[in-house]
Design a protein around this motif. Sequence first.
Motif, PDB file in Angstrom:
ATOM      1  N   ASN A 348       0.961  -1.140  -0.033  1.00 33.26           N
ATOM      2  CA  ASN A 348       0.167  -0.065  -0.078  1.00 33.26           C
ATOM      3  C   ASN A 348       0.984   1.224  -0.015  1.00 33.26           C
ATOM      4  O   ASN A 348       1.313   1.672   1.144  1.00 33.26           O
ATOM      5  CB  ASN A 348      -0.843  -0.183   1.352  1.00 33.26           C
ATOM      6  CG  ASN A 348      -1.778   1.198   1.254  1.00 33.26           C
ATOM      7  OD1 ASN A 348      -1.810   1.999   0.352  1.00 33.26           O
ATOM      8  ND2 ASN A 348      -2.626   1.392   2.347  1.00 33.26           N
ATOM      9  N   TYR A 349       1.013   1.950  -1.140  1.00 34.56           N
ATOM     10  CA  TYR A 349       1.998   3.177  -1.215  1.00 34.56           C
ATOM     11  C   TYR A 349       1.534   4.245  -0.682  1.00 34.56           C
ATOM     12  O   TYR A 349       2.224   5.239  -0.324  1.00 34.56           O
ATOM     13  CB  TYR A 349       2.454   3.215  -2.645  1.00 34.56           C
ATOM     14  CG  TYR A 349       3.189   2.216  -3.332  1.00 34.56           C
ATOM     15  CD1 TYR A 349       4.698   2.303  -3.135  1.00 34.56           C
ATOM     16  CD2 TYR A 349       2.854   1.095  -3.830  1.00 34.56           C
ATOM     17  CE1 TYR A 349       5.250   1.174  -3.353  1.00 34.56           C
ATOM     18  CE2 TYR A 349       3.696   0.061  -4.280  1.00 34.56           C
ATOM     19  CZ  TYR A 349       4.846   0.273  -4.119  1.00 34.56           C
ATOM     20  OH  TYR A 349       5.854  -0.892  -4.422  1.00 34.56           O
ATOM     21  N   GLY A 350       0.234   4.339  -0.320  1.00 38.19           N
ATOM     22  CA  GLY A 350      -0.578   5.520   0.321  1.00 38.19           C
ATOM     23  C   GLY A 350      -0.121   5.393   1.664  1.00 38.19           C
ATOM     24  O   GLY A 350      -0.555   6.114   2.625  1.00 38.19           O
ATOM     25  N   CYS A 351       0.486   4.383   2.135  1.00 36.21           N
ATOM     26  CA  CYS A 351       0.579   4.036   3.769  1.00 36.21           C
ATOM     27  C   CYS A 351       2.101   3.694   4.192  1.00 36.21           C
ATOM     28  O   CYS A 351       2.219   2.897   5.042  1.00 36.21           O
ATOM     29  CB  CYS A 351      -0.417   3.008   4.021  1.00 36.21           C
ATOM     30  SG  CYS A 351      -1.025   2.925   5.608  1.00 36.21           S
ATOM     31  N   ILE A 352       2.765   4.735   3.503  1.00 37.29           N
ATOM     32  CA  ILE A 352       4.342   4.326   4.050  1.00 37.29           C
ATOM     33  C   ILE A 352       4.939   5.448   4.884  1.00 37.29           C
ATOM     34  O   ILE A 352       4.924   6.468   4.428  1.00 37.29           O
ATOM     35  CB  ILE A 352       5.287   4.205   2.814  1.00 37.29           C
ATOM     36  CG1 ILE A 352       4.865   2.843   1.880  1.00 37.29           C
ATOM     37  CG2 ILE A 352       6.694   4.131   2.998  1.00 37.29           C
ATOM     38  CD1 ILE A 352       5.519   2.593   0.594  1.00 37.29           C
ATOM     39  N   PRO A 353       5.313   4.875   5.899  1.00 38.88           N
ATOM     40  CA  PRO A 353       5.763   6.052   7.037  1.00 38.88           C
ATOM     41  C   PRO A 353       7.065   6.633   6.618  1.00 38.88           C
ATOM     42  O   PRO A 353       7.934   5.902   5.963  1.00 38.88           O
ATOM     43  CB  PRO A 353       5.537   5.452   8.299  1.00 38.88           C
ATOM     44  CG  PRO A 353       5.973   3.993   8.148  1.00 38.88           C
ATOM     45  CD  PRO A 353       5.300   3.721   6.598  1.00 38.88           C
ATOM     46  N   SER A 354       7.284   8.057   6.762  1.00 37.43           N
ATOM     47  CA  SER A 354       8.707   8.489   6.605  1.00 37.43           C
ATOM     48  C   SER A 354       8.868   9.033   8.430  1.00 37.43           C
ATOM     49  O   SER A 354       8.183   9.455   9.033  1.00 37.43           O
ATOM     50  CB  SER A 354       8.562   9.840   5.892  1.00 37.43           C
ATOM     51  OG  SER A 354       8.320   9.257   4.676  1.00 37.43           O
ATOM     52  N   VAL A 355      10.266   8.692   8.707  1.00 33.37           N
ATOM     53  CA  VAL A 355      10.795   9.120   9.778  1.00 33.37           C
ATOM     54  C   VAL A 355      11.872   9.780   9.689  1.00 33.37           C
ATOM     55  O   VAL A 355      13.114   9.500   8.835  1.00 33.37           O
ATOM     56  CB  VAL A 355      11.013   7.962  10.795  1.00 33.37           C
ATOM     57  CG1 VAL A 355      11.413   8.614  12.112  1.00 33.37           C
ATOM     58  CG2 VAL A 355       9.698   7.239  10.995  1.00 33.37           C
ATOM     59  N   MET A 356      12.109  11.018  10.259  1.00 35.21           N
ATOM     60  CA  MET A 356      13.464  11.703  10.444  1.00 35.21           C
ATOM     61  C   MET A 356      13.954  11.761  11.551  1.00 35.21           C
ATOM     62  O   MET A 356      13.174  12.256  12.676  1.00 35.21           O
ATOM     63  CB  MET A 356      13.553  13.211   9.884  1.00 35.21           C
ATOM     64  CG  MET A 356      14.600  13.901  10.009  1.00 35.21           C
ATOM     65  SD  MET A 356      14.829  15.507   9.179  1.00 35.21           S
ATOM     66  CE  MET A 356      13.990  16.910  10.385  1.00 35.21           C
ATOM     67  N   TYR A 357      15.178  11.147  11.833  1.00 29.59           N
ATOM     68  CA  TYR A 357      15.770  10.909  13.211  1.00 29.59           C
ATOM     69  C   TYR A 357      16.574  12.095  13.996  1.00 29.59           C
ATOM     70  O   TYR A 357      17.430  11.460  14.778  1.00 29.59           O
ATOM     71  CB  TYR A 357      16.507   9.405  13.254  1.00 29.59           C
ATOM     72  CG  TYR A 357      15.717   8.195  12.754  1.00 29.59           C
ATOM     73  CD1 TYR A 357      15.017   7.399  13.810  1.00 29.59           C
ATOM     74  CD2 TYR A 357      15.315   7.988  11.431  1.00 29.59           C
ATOM     75  CE1 TYR A 357      14.059   6.505  13.339  1.00 29.59           C
ATOM     76  CE2 TYR A 357      14.595   7.043  10.973  1.00 29.59           C
ATOM     77  CZ  TYR A 357      14.060   6.241  11.925  1.00 29.59           C
ATOM     78  OH  TYR A 357      13.051   5.124  11.409  1.00 29.59           O
ATOM     79  N   THR A 358      15.945  13.113  13.809  1.00 31.58           N
ATOM     80  CA  THR A 358      16.537  14.249  14.698  1.00 31.58           C
ATOM     81  C   THR A 358      16.299  14.226  15.903  1.00 31.58           C
ATOM     82  O   THR A 358      15.305  13.260  16.270  1.00 31.58           O
ATOM     83  CB  THR A 358      16.239  15.433  13.778  1.00 31.58           C
ATOM     84  OG1 THR A 358      14.902  15.307  13.740  1.00 31.58           O
ATOM     85  CG2 THR A 358      16.793  15.704  12.552  1.00 31.58           C
ATOM     86  N   HIS A 359      16.623  15.114  16.775  1.00 34.09           N
ATOM     87  CA  HIS A 359      15.776  15.327  18.053  1.00 34.09           C
ATOM     88  C   HIS A 359      15.271  16.524  18.133  1.00 34.09           C
ATOM     89  O   HIS A 359      15.648  17.691  18.184  1.00 34.09           O
ATOM     90  CB  HIS A 359      16.760  15.038  19.293  1.00 34.09           C
ATOM     91  CG  HIS A 359      16.050  14.908  20.511  1.00 34.09           C
ATOM     92  ND1 HIS A 359      15.282  13.757  20.947  1.00 34.09           N
ATOM     93  CD2 HIS A 359      15.269  15.671  21.478  1.00 34.09           C
ATOM     94  CE1 HIS A 359      14.463  13.844  22.237  1.00 34.09           C
ATOM     95  NE2 HIS A 359      14.379  15.135  22.178  1.00 34.09           N
ATOM     96  N   PRO A 360      13.945  16.673  18.416  1.00 33.54           N
ATOM     97  CA  PRO A 360      12.862  15.504  18.357  1.00 33.54           C
ATOM     98  C   PRO A 360      13.011  14.858  17.049  1.00 33.54           C
ATOM     99  O   PRO A 360      13.059  15.344  15.772  1.00 33.54           O
ATOM    100  CB  PRO A 360      11.645  16.272  18.685  1.00 33.54           C
ATOM    101  CG  PRO A 360      11.670  17.653  18.374  1.00 33.54           C
ATOM    102  CD  PRO A 360      13.097  18.070  18.575  1.00 33.54           C
ATOM    103  N   GLU A 361      12.127  13.611  16.751  1.00 36.36           N
ATOM    104  CA  GLU A 361      12.221  13.007  15.641  1.00 36.36           C
ATOM    105  C   GLU A 361      10.741  13.841  14.959  1.00 36.36           C
ATOM    106  O   GLU A 361      10.103  14.394  15.626  1.00 36.36           O
ATOM    107  CB  GLU A 361      11.701  11.581  15.947  1.00 36.36           C
ATOM    108  CG  GLU A 361      12.760  10.979  16.290  1.00 36.36           C
ATOM    109  CD  GLU A 361      12.626   9.213  16.726  1.00 36.36           C
ATOM    110  OE1 GLU A 361      13.644   8.705  16.779  1.00 36.36           O
ATOM    111  OE2 GLU A 361      11.482   8.981  16.909  1.00 36.36           O
ATOM    112  N   VAL A 362      10.870  13.748  13.610  1.00 38.33           N
ATOM    113  CA  VAL A 362       9.789  14.034  12.836  1.00 38.33           C
ATOM    114  C   VAL A 362       9.178  12.907  12.026  1.00 38.33           C
ATOM    115  O   VAL A 362      10.005  11.952  11.464  1.00 38.33           O
ATOM    116  CB  VAL A 362      10.053  15.168  11.843  1.00 38.33           C
ATOM    117  CG1 VAL A 362       9.116  15.712  10.983  1.00 38.33           C
ATOM    118  CG2 VAL A 362      10.947  16.177  12.211  1.00 38.33           C
ATOM    119  N   ALA A 363       8.009  12.459  12.047  1.00 42.88           N
ATOM    120  CA  ALA A 363       7.423  11.476  11.273  1.00 42.88           C
ATOM    121  C   ALA A 363       5.927  11.738  10.746  1.00 42.88           C
ATOM    122  O   ALA A 363       5.345  12.521  11.236  1.00 42.88           O
ATOM    123  CB  ALA A 363       7.256  10.258  12.514  1.00 42.88           C
TER     124      ALA A 363
END
Length: 471
Positions: A348-363
């Motif tokens: 399901n390409y509409g449902c792929i999470p993204s996370v940026m692992y800075t602090h704080p994280e962005v998702a």
Amino acid sequence: ASASEEKDLIIIGGGVAGYVAAIKAGQEGMKVACIEKRGTLGGTCLNVGCIPSKSLLNNSHLYHQILHDSKHRGIEVGEVKLNLENFMKAKETAVSGLTKGVEFLLKKNGAEYIKGTGSFINENEIKVALNDGGESVIRGKNILIATGSEATPFPGLHIDEQRVVTSTGAIALQKVPETMTVIGGGIIGLEMASVWSRLGAKVTVVEFLGQIGGPGMDTEISKATQRILKKQGIEFKLNTKVVSGDTTSELVKLDVDAAKGGKPESIDSEVVLVAIGRRPYTQGLGLENIGLELDERGRVIIDSEYRTKIPHIRCIGDATFGPMLAHKAEEEAVAVVEYISKGHGHVNYGCIPSVMYTHPEVAWVGQSEQDLKAQNIPYKIGTFPFSANSRAKTNLDHDGLVKILADPETDRLLGAHIVGPGAGEMIAEATLALEYGASSEDIARTCHAHPTLAEAFKEAAMATYDKAIHF
Ligand code: FAD
Ligand code: NAD
């Protein structure tokens, strides 16, 4: 392997896409071989990407916290010193443990691992230039291209991985530079800017667009993130294009042009990180021998079942369409093997999470507010700040917010965007909700443990159709 032996599946590339496909094919009882030239499995992600960068992010965060964030917690520490050599060793320990683990998993599932460079002789035969010398040829009923990607170079700026680096050099610097300029404020740029800024470098991020975070990040979340990262000492130049670079002096000089009418200037720094995106890597694969074409961005052209125009040759991961993410490659690896063995698979390409692992994280997962606006899709918004979340307050770590977008009529979740502590773990809940077609009320009426950061997610969902309790 010898020419007489025919495999059910030959995989070229042992990154996340390739090694996961090899394990899955082994589990399905297929005769499978995975060819990898690097010398270790795991590809970009395990060797020079996700894993080493997260080791540096985690440990630089600890270092920075001990230095700057312990006193007001009632913890007084003596002399704090960075031992960069051991700091890098901790990263290497994590990487080597995991790559060996993957090799074990291939063996356990009966998948053959061939160390060498694979290239097409014809539609069914692959030549392998073995790392230990010599050559072999294997035949495959099916062939999977999983050769990944490489950093996009900056025209005119020679990358030596010492002074002008890609992420590969940036995870292995031997000293903390006094100054670092990052070209590109996408995920790699911001993660690496965080690492080196925490360790003491003065970091400037130059971004061509008007917002940081690369494609897909919600604009409101991007702005909030930029404010937080600026407070941490990272400098930003947005709407600014790097025009050219010069490495002939002691410091690397970059000429930049403000994209919207500002005046040109030059920036000198000890290290320049080029982080302007990645491009598919298909060099030396011999695609010309089988007549396979690439699109204008170098991606292998495939259909919805990952087939190239030669149906038994397929491609997944960074070498083809879609976001360049390890978990996307992994989903495709399972699906492609299922297509081969069972005739159906699904991502399901509409449902792929993204996370940026800075602090704080962005998702985030699903659609951003700007995506919805561009498509004229109506939406309602619920937000909740971490400054109103008891756990974040208790932890003295409460920068950021949760933003939920839902359909005004059906209340169905359309997107979730988080900048805040633990965002990368919390996004799994949002992804599950989106995958199952949950409404924001479904989320808000699900009991969340107290005191947890995830309560911020629940309350943001509540705020889309009613009032949040704690804000
Ligand atoms: P790759 O991992 O690039 O693997 C391809 C492999 O194929 C390589 O090992 C290569 O040596 C091999 N190969 C190529 N040609 C041949 C050939 N002819 N013969 C034999 N072998 C060949 N993604 C995330 O989801 N989360 C993150 O936190 C994250 N962090 C990242 C950090 C950095 C610094 C970078 C650079 C990337 C990061 N990514 C992250 C992206 C992630 O690494 C990629 O999306 C993922 O590795 C793609 O997997 P792949 O198997 O398609 O390609
Ligand atoms: P990116 O596409 O995320 O960001 C590149 C940025 O550079 C963009 O914001 C773009 O506008 C900017 N840019 C391009 N040319 C420029 C120029 N001349 N001057 C100034 N800015 C310029 O790419 P990336 O950060 O290099 O990452 C590459 C890939 O690796 C991405 O697909 C990313 O998803 C993946 N990755 C993921 C993670 C993660 O999931 N945590 C971590 C690292 C990398």
